[in-house]
Design a protein around this motif. Structure first.
Motif, short mmCIF file in Angstrom:
data_model
loop_
_atom_site.label_atom_id
_atom_site.label_comp_id
_atom_site.label_asym_id
_atom_site.label_seq_id
_atom_site.Cartn_x
_atom_site.Cartn_y
_atom_site.Cartn_z
N ALA A 175 2.25 13.54 -5.86
CA ALA A 175 3.36 12.80 -6.48
C ALA A 175 2.84 12.07 -7.71
O ALA A 175 1.69 11.63 -7.76
N VAL A 176 3.70 11.95 -8.71
CA VAL A 176 3.35 11.26 -9.95
C VAL A 176 4.24 10.03 -10.09
O VAL A 176 5.47 10.12 -9.95
N PHE A 177 3.61 8.87 -10.34
CA PHE A 177 4.36 7.63 -10.52
C PHE A 177 3.92 6.92 -11.79
O PHE A 177 2.72 6.87 -12.11
N LYS A 178 4.88 6.36 -12.48
CA LYS A 178 4.58 5.43 -13.57
C LYS A 178 4.26 4.07 -12.96
O LYS A 178 4.88 3.67 -11.97
N LEU A 179 3.31 3.36 -13.55
CA LEU A 179 3.04 2.00 -13.11
C LEU A 179 4.21 1.10 -13.48
O LEU A 179 5.00 1.43 -14.38
N TYR A 218 5.62 0.43 -4.14
CA TYR A 218 7.01 0.13 -3.75
C TYR A 218 7.90 0.69 -4.85
O TYR A 218 7.66 0.44 -6.05
N TYR A 219 8.91 1.47 -4.45
CA TYR A 219 9.78 2.08 -5.46
C TYR A 219 11.18 2.30 -4.90
O TYR A 219 11.40 2.35 -3.68
N LYS A 220 12.12 2.44 -5.82
CA LYS A 220 13.49 2.81 -5.46
C LYS A 220 13.82 4.20 -5.97
O LYS A 220 14.57 4.94 -5.35
N LYS A 242 2.88 -8.06 -14.14
CA LYS A 242 2.65 -8.97 -13.00
C LYS A 242 2.78 -8.24 -11.67
O LYS A 242 2.36 -8.73 -10.63
N GLU A 243 3.42 -7.07 -11.70
CA GLU A 243 3.61 -6.29 -10.47
C GLU A 243 2.57 -5.19 -10.33
O GLU A 243 2.71 -4.30 -9.49
N THR A 244 1.54 -5.22 -11.15
CA THR A 244 0.53 -4.16 -11.17
C THR A 244 -0.85 -4.71 -10.84
O THR A 244 -1.30 -5.67 -11.45
N GLY A 245 -1.51 -4.07 -9.87
CA GLY A 245 -2.87 -4.44 -9.53
C GLY A 245 -3.86 -3.74 -10.45
O GLY A 245 -3.46 -3.15 -11.46
N ARG A 276 6.35 -1.99 -7.74
CA ARG A 276 5.15 -2.78 -7.45
C ARG A 276 4.04 -1.79 -7.14
O ARG A 276 4.25 -0.79 -6.46
N PHE A 277 2.83 -2.13 -7.60
CA PHE A 277 1.69 -1.23 -7.43
C PHE A 277 0.48 -2.03 -6.99
O PHE A 277 0.09 -2.99 -7.66
N MET A 278 -0.11 -1.66 -5.85
CA MET A 278 -1.30 -2.35 -5.38
C MET A 278 -2.43 -1.35 -5.21
O MET A 278 -2.26 -0.31 -4.57
N ASN A 279 -3.58 -1.67 -5.79
CA ASN A 279 -4.78 -0.87 -5.60
C ASN A 279 -5.48 -1.42 -4.36
O ASN A 279 -6.18 -2.43 -4.43
#
Length: 206
Positions: free
Chosen positions: A67-71, A185-187, A76-79, A194-197
Motif C-alpha cells: 500500500a502507498v500512503f502520503k504522509l 490513521y486514515y479515512k 504535527k501529525e507526523t512522526g 496521522r503517522f507514527m514511526n
C-alpha cells in the motif's frame, strides 16, 4: 507531536462511536500497521506491507499488494520519517529469510546458510554499537569476498551472519535490512491523517 497514546485513543474512540452511532468504518477512519519497503522523501510517500495477523504485538507482514500512503499534510501529525528495507522475517530455526523482492513484486522465502549466530545481543553491545561514535554500527554488513551478510535484529536480540543463493547476493543492501514499522490513521486510502514511526518512537515516553 503525535504519540502512541494519541493513536490508541483515536482508535478506541472510533470503535466506541461506531458502535453507538452506527457510523461506518470508512466514514470514521481506520488504523493500520505495516512495515516500510520504500520511502520517497521528496514526495513524502511511504510504501508498506500491511500486517495480516490482527495482533499489533505480534505482526506478520505478508499482506500484498503493498500500500502507498502520503504522509499527513499537518507536520504535527507526523512522526520521524521511516527507513525502508525489504526484509520481512529471519527464521534461524528454519534457516530461511523472507524478503520483498522489488524485481518480482512478490514475497520470496530464501534458504540461508548460517555462518555465525549470537544471542542475546542488546542494542548497546560493542558488536553492534560504536561507543566512540555513540551510534549503532551500520547494518547490514556485506562481505563480498566471503559472500556473507551480517544483520542485527533488535527485536530478536540477534546478530546473524549468513549466505544466500548466489543469484540473490547482488541484491541491494536494503534487501537484507528491515524497514521501520509504522502505524497509520486514515479515512481515505492513500492519505494518512496521522503517522507514527513505531520503530523510532518510545511508546512509554509521554
Amino acid at each position: 507531536m503525535m504519540n502512541f497514546r494519541h493513536i490508541l485513543i483515536s482508535a478506541a474512540a472510533a470503535a466506541m462511536l461506531m458502535t453507538i452511532t452506527g457510523v461506518s468504518q470508512a466514514e470514521f477512519g481506520q488504523v493500520e500497521q505495516g512495515r516500510t519497503i520504500a520511502f520517497d522523501a521528496e514526495k513524502k510517500e511511504v510504501t508498506l506491507i500491511h500486517d495480516s495477523s490482527g495482533d499489533q504485538t505480534k505482526p506478520v507482514y505478508d499482506k500484498l499488494p503493498p500500500a502507498v500512503f502520503k504522509l499527513p499534510a499537518d507536520p504535527k501529525e507526523t512522526g520521524p520519517e521511516p527507513k525502508a528495507g525489504q526484509r520481512m522475517k529471519l527464521d534461524t530455526d528454519k534457516k530461511v529469510i523472507v524478503i520483498y523482492d522489488t524485481n518480482t513484486k512478490k514475497l520470496e522465502t530464501l534458504p540461508i546458510t548460517i555462518v555465525d549466530l549470537q544471542q542475546p545481543i542488546a542494542k548497546d553491545h560493542p558488536l553492534v554499537f560504536d561507543k566512540a561514535e555513540n551510534k549503532p554500527k551500520k547494518m547490514p554488513m556485506i562481505d563480498k569476498e566471503k559472500k556473507t551478510i551480517t544483520i542485527y535484529s533488535g527485536r530478536q536480540k540477534m546478530l546473524c551472519t549468513f549466505s544466500v543463493p548466489d543469484n540473490y547476493f547482488g541484491y541491494p543492501a536494503s534487501t537484507w535490512d528491515a524497514g521501520d514499522e509504522v502505524r497509520i490513521y486514515y479515512k481515505v486510502a492513500g492519505q494518512s491523517l496521522r503517522f507514527m514511526n513505531i520503530s523510532k518512537t518510545d511508546i512509554f515516553k509521554k
